[in-house]
Motif scaffolding. Structure first.
Motif, PDB file in Angstrom:
ATOM      1  N   LYS A  26      -1.396  21.481  -3.041  1.00  0.00           N
ATOM      2  CA  LYS A  26      -2.510  21.758  -3.953  1.00  0.00           C
ATOM      3  C   LYS A  26      -2.289  21.239  -5.366  1.00  0.00           C
ATOM      4  O   LYS A  26      -3.236  20.784  -6.017  1.00  0.00           O
ATOM      5  N   SER A  27      -1.058  21.272  -5.851  1.00  0.00           N
ATOM      6  CA  SER A  27      -0.803  20.825  -7.225  1.00  0.00           C
ATOM      7  C   SER A  27      -1.013  19.326  -7.380  1.00  0.00           C
ATOM      8  O   SER A  27      -1.722  18.867  -8.276  1.00  0.00           O
ATOM      9  N   SER A  28      -0.391  18.545  -6.505  1.00  0.00           N
ATOM     10  CA  SER A  28      -0.517  17.090  -6.576  1.00  0.00           C
ATOM     11  C   SER A  28      -1.959  16.651  -6.370  1.00  0.00           C
ATOM     12  O   SER A  28      -2.474  15.773  -7.084  1.00  0.00           O
ATOM     13  N   VAL A  29      -2.627  17.273  -5.424  1.00  0.00           N
ATOM     14  CA  VAL A  29      -4.013  16.916  -5.130  1.00  0.00           C
ATOM     15  C   VAL A  29      -4.921  17.296  -6.295  1.00  0.00           C
ATOM     16  O   VAL A  29      -5.767  16.498  -6.730  1.00  0.00           O
ATOM     17  N   SER A  30      -4.753  18.489  -6.821  1.00  0.00           N
ATOM     18  CA  SER A  30      -5.616  18.961  -7.908  1.00  0.00           C
ATOM     19  C   SER A  30      -5.498  18.090  -9.143  1.00  0.00           C
ATOM     20  O   SER A  30      -6.496  17.722  -9.775  1.00  0.00           O
ATOM     21  N   ARG A  31      -4.272  17.761  -9.489  1.00  0.00           N
ATOM     22  CA  ARG A  31      -4.056  16.938 -10.684  1.00  0.00           C
ATOM     23  C   ARG A  31      -4.672  15.557 -10.507  1.00  0.00           C
ATOM     24  O   ARG A  31      -5.310  15.022 -11.427  1.00  0.00           O
ATOM     25  N   ALA A  32      -4.514  14.983  -9.313  1.00  0.00           N
ATOM     26  CA  ALA A  32      -5.079  13.655  -9.055  1.00  0.00           C
ATOM     27  C   ALA A  32      -6.602  13.695  -9.066  1.00  0.00           C
ATOM     28  O   ALA A  32      -7.247  12.774  -9.585  1.00  0.00           O
ATOM     29  N   VAL A  33      -7.180  14.744  -8.518  1.00  0.00           N
ATOM     30  CA  VAL A  33      -8.642  14.883  -8.519  1.00  0.00           C
ATOM     31  C   VAL A  33      -9.158  14.979  -9.951  1.00  0.00           C
ATOM     32  O   VAL A  33     -10.173  14.363 -10.309  1.00  0.00           O
ATOM     33  N   ALA A  34      -8.461  15.737 -10.778  1.00  0.00           N
ATOM     34  CA  ALA A  34      -8.862  15.852 -12.186  1.00  0.00           C
ATOM     35  C   ALA A  34      -8.825  14.490 -12.867  1.00  0.00           C
ATOM     36  O   ALA A  34      -9.727  14.144 -13.650  1.00  0.00           O
ATOM     37  N   GLN A  35      -7.803  13.697 -12.565  1.00  0.00           N
ATOM     38  CA  GLN A  35      -7.706  12.363 -13.150  1.00  0.00           C
ATOM     39  C   GLN A  35      -8.843  11.471 -12.681  1.00  0.00           C
ATOM     40  O   GLN A  35      -9.451  10.747 -13.474  1.00  0.00           O
ATOM     41  N   ARG A  36      -9.140  11.528 -11.395  1.00  0.00           N
ATOM     42  CA  ARG A  36     -10.200  10.678 -10.844  1.00  0.00           C
ATOM     43  C   ARG A  36     -11.563  11.016 -11.452  1.00  0.00           C
ATOM     44  O   ARG A  36     -12.383  10.130 -11.685  1.00  0.00           O
ATOM     45  N   LEU A  37     -11.799  12.302 -11.699  1.00  0.00           N
ATOM     46  CA  LEU A  37     -13.101  12.738 -12.191  1.00  0.00           C
ATOM     47  C   LEU A  37     -13.168  12.838 -13.713  1.00  0.00           C
ATOM     48  O   LEU A  37     -14.221  13.124 -14.276  1.00  0.00           O
ATOM     49  N   GLY A  38     -12.039  12.615 -14.371  1.00  0.00           N
ATOM     50  CA  GLY A  38     -12.025  12.710 -15.825  1.00  0.00           C
ATOM     51  C   GLY A  38     -12.192  14.138 -16.324  1.00  0.00           C
ATOM     52  O   GLY A  38     -12.788  14.376 -17.383  1.00  0.00           O
ATOM     53  N   GLU A 218      -3.050  10.582  -0.610  1.00  0.00           N
ATOM     54  CA  GLU A 218      -4.309   9.876  -0.870  1.00  0.00           C
ATOM     55  C   GLU A 218      -5.434  10.402   0.022  1.00  0.00           C
ATOM     56  O   GLU A 218      -6.587  10.549  -0.427  1.00  0.00           O
ATOM     57  N   GLN A 219      -5.115  10.689   1.265  1.00  0.00           N
ATOM     58  CA  GLN A 219      -6.127  11.220   2.177  1.00  0.00           C
ATOM     59  C   GLN A 219      -6.585  12.617   1.752  1.00  0.00           C
ATOM     60  O   GLN A 219      -7.763  12.953   1.855  1.00  0.00           O
ATOM     61  N   ALA A 220      -5.655  13.426   1.266  1.00  0.00           N
ATOM     62  CA  ALA A 220      -6.003  14.774   0.814  1.00  0.00           C
ATOM     63  C   ALA A 220      -6.887  14.712  -0.432  1.00  0.00           C
ATOM     64  O   ALA A 220      -7.847  15.488  -0.566  1.00  0.00           O
ATOM     65  N   ILE A 221      -6.574  13.787  -1.331  1.00  0.00           N
ATOM     66  CA  ILE A 221      -7.405  13.609  -2.528  1.00  0.00           C
ATOM     67  C   ILE A 221      -8.815  13.209  -2.124  1.00  0.00           C
ATOM     68  O   ILE A 221      -9.806  13.774  -2.615  1.00  0.00           O
ATOM     69  N   ASP A 222      -8.921  12.254  -1.221  1.00  0.00           N
ATOM     70  CA  ASP A 222     -10.235  11.801  -0.752  1.00  0.00           C
ATOM     71  C   ASP A 222     -11.008  12.937  -0.090  1.00  0.00           C
ATOM     72  O   ASP A 222     -12.241  13.038  -0.243  1.00  0.00           O
ATOM     73  N   ALA A 223     -10.304  13.789   0.641  1.00  0.00           N
ATOM     74  CA  ALA A 223     -10.966  14.907   1.317  1.00  0.00           C
ATOM     75  C   ALA A 223     -11.569  15.872   0.304  1.00  0.00           C
ATOM     76  O   ALA A 223     -12.689  16.384   0.497  1.00  0.00           O
ATOM     77  N   VAL A 224     -10.846  16.140  -0.778  1.00  0.00           N
ATOM     78  CA  VAL A 224     -11.382  17.020  -1.819  1.00  0.00           C
ATOM     79  C   VAL A 224     -12.591  16.369  -2.496  1.00  0.00           C
ATOM     80  O   VAL A 224     -13.614  17.014  -2.742  1.00  0.00           O
ATOM     81  N   LEU A 225     -12.473  15.085  -2.790  1.00  0.00           N
ATOM     82  CA  LEU A 225     -13.595  14.381  -3.418  1.00  0.00           C
ATOM     83  C   LEU A 225     -14.817  14.363  -2.505  1.00  0.00           C
ATOM     84  O   LEU A 225     -15.960  14.443  -2.975  1.00  0.00           O
TER      85      LEU A 225
END
Length: 232
Positions: A26-38, A218-225
């Motif tokens: 959850k930490s790695s995914v959440s931080r990456a999602v925040a970066q992707r969405l600004g 990367e797949q987990a990030i895409d799934a959240v997005l």
């Protein structure tokens, strides 16, 4: 670009709350999602680690709940919300790396299960969320207590073997049968203790479950997005 693909709006200004057990990603995914969405990013678990480290440095018995509560109320803690610059500062001291040491990891449950400390930190977390609408926050209780009205609420989970392997890689220089066994014991103990004050093993009503057992980062990030894209 795949047919039917819809990009996430660059103007998304909602709250994304992500919950889940240790090692779920959850930490790695959440931080990456925040970066992707600004968006801003809040690691609520880091705040519990900060109290843990601070109490240890101050010579406070972490099992003395009243003393730790008093410390939590008076501590000066700067909590970063820039996903690309996560510098946590306690009483003017950069503790970003110190809170990730094995000593803190083994002790943090004593702080996380202190209900008075939880109330203090949840109040601080809610103030951070309210300071600006657009944010991704992650940690136990975020989907049910800290931000129950978040626009997107996700419980990220994974099977035990995946969680142990991921956590071992985070905490140890090498992944071996010995370090895996140590990590397994730590995860089991922390989950057992933390489950007495927080619900993070199953999704509450309205919370989407995302199993990352067989997904890479990367797949987990895409799934959240993808979940965010489903918003009306």
């Amino acid at each position: 670009m795949a047919a039917g693909y819809r990009p996430v709006s660059a103007t998304f200004t909602g709250v994304i709350a992500i919950d889940g057990p240790s090692g779920s990603g959850k930490s790695s995914v959440s931080r990456a999602v925040a970066q992707r969405l600004g968006l801003r990013y809040l690691d609520t678990g880091a705040m519990y680690r900060a109290v843990t480290l601070g109490a240890m440095l101050a010579g406070i018995d972490v099992e003395d709940q009243a003393a730790v509560e008093q410390y939590a109320h008076r501590m000066e803690l700067f909590v970063p919300t820039d996903p690309q610059r996560q510098i946590l500062v306690l009483e003017g001291r950069d503790i970003t790396d110190e809170i990730r040491t094995p000593a803190v990891s083994l002790t943090v449950s004593a702080i996380a299960t202190n209900l008075a400390v939880r109330r203090e930190l949840i109040t601080r977390q809610q103030q951070i969320v309210a300071a600006g609408r657009a944010i991704v926050l992650e940690g136990r209780d975020t989907t049910t207590v800290v931000a129950p009205d978040a626009d997107v609420r996700i419980l990220i989970t994974a099977d035990e073997d995946s969680r142990i392997a991921r956590r071992t890689a985070e905490l140890h220089a090498e992944v071996s049968s010995t370090t895996m066994a140590q990590t397994s014991s730590q995860i089991s103990d922390r989950d057992r203790r933390d489950s007495t004050v927080a619900s993070f093993q199953s999704a509450a009503e309205g919370v989407v479950t995302l199993d990352t057992s067989h997904l890479n980062l990367e797949q987990a990030i895409d799934a959240v997005l993808d979940i965010v894209r489903e918003l009306p």
